[in-house]
Design an enzyme around this catalytic site. Structure first.
Site, PDB file in Angstrom:
ATOM      1  N   ARG A  18      60.854  16.706 -25.762  1.00  0.00           N
ATOM      2  CA  ARG A  18      60.338  16.034 -26.966  1.00  0.00           C
ATOM      3  C   ARG A  18      60.707  16.803 -28.231  1.00  0.00           C
ATOM      4  O   ARG A  18      61.100  16.208 -29.234  1.00  0.00           O
ATOM      5  CB  ARG A  18      58.818  15.849 -26.887  1.00  0.00           C
ATOM      6  N   ASN A  36      55.550  11.974 -23.822  1.00  0.00           N
ATOM      7  CA  ASN A  36      55.515  12.119 -22.374  1.00  0.00           C
ATOM      8  C   ASN A  36      54.665  11.007 -21.777  1.00  0.00           C
ATOM      9  O   ASN A  36      53.694  10.566 -22.389  1.00  0.00           O
ATOM     10  CB  ASN A  36      54.904  13.459 -21.972  1.00  0.00           C
TER      11      ASN A  36
END
Length: 91
Positions: A18, A36
């Site tokens: 990320r 996520n």
């Protein structure tokens, strides 16, 4: 200008995916978000030029520790007025 909703599977959590996605997307001038998922995948919506989105994905594939084994995506309508790329909390 296109917008894609993408699911990444493989070794994509706990490896900085990320952070890297947001960093490179911002540098490329792309907008959207990344987060996520509870099933171990990472979900992303990304908007910008098709070639820049492809460059983002290629860059992520070449990062150490990240191993993308699968990519599923669909095109979405462009979100007019979106100005940034953000990291969202998992759900």
């Amino acid at each position: 200008m296109v917008r894609k909703h993408i699911y990444f599977s493989g070794r994509v959590q706990g490896v900085g995916f990320r952070y890297q996605a947001a960093y490179y997307a911002r540098n490329l001038g792309l907008t959207g978000w990344v987060r996520n998922l509870s099933d171990g995948r990472v979900e992303m919506e990304v908007q910008g030029r098709e070639s820049l989105i492809s460059q983002l994905i290629l860059t992520l594939k070449n990062q150490p520790y990240i191993r993308i084994e699968g990519i599923e995506y669909q095109e979405l309508p462009v979100e007019v007025g979106e100005t940034k790329f953000s990291t969202r909390f998992s759900y």
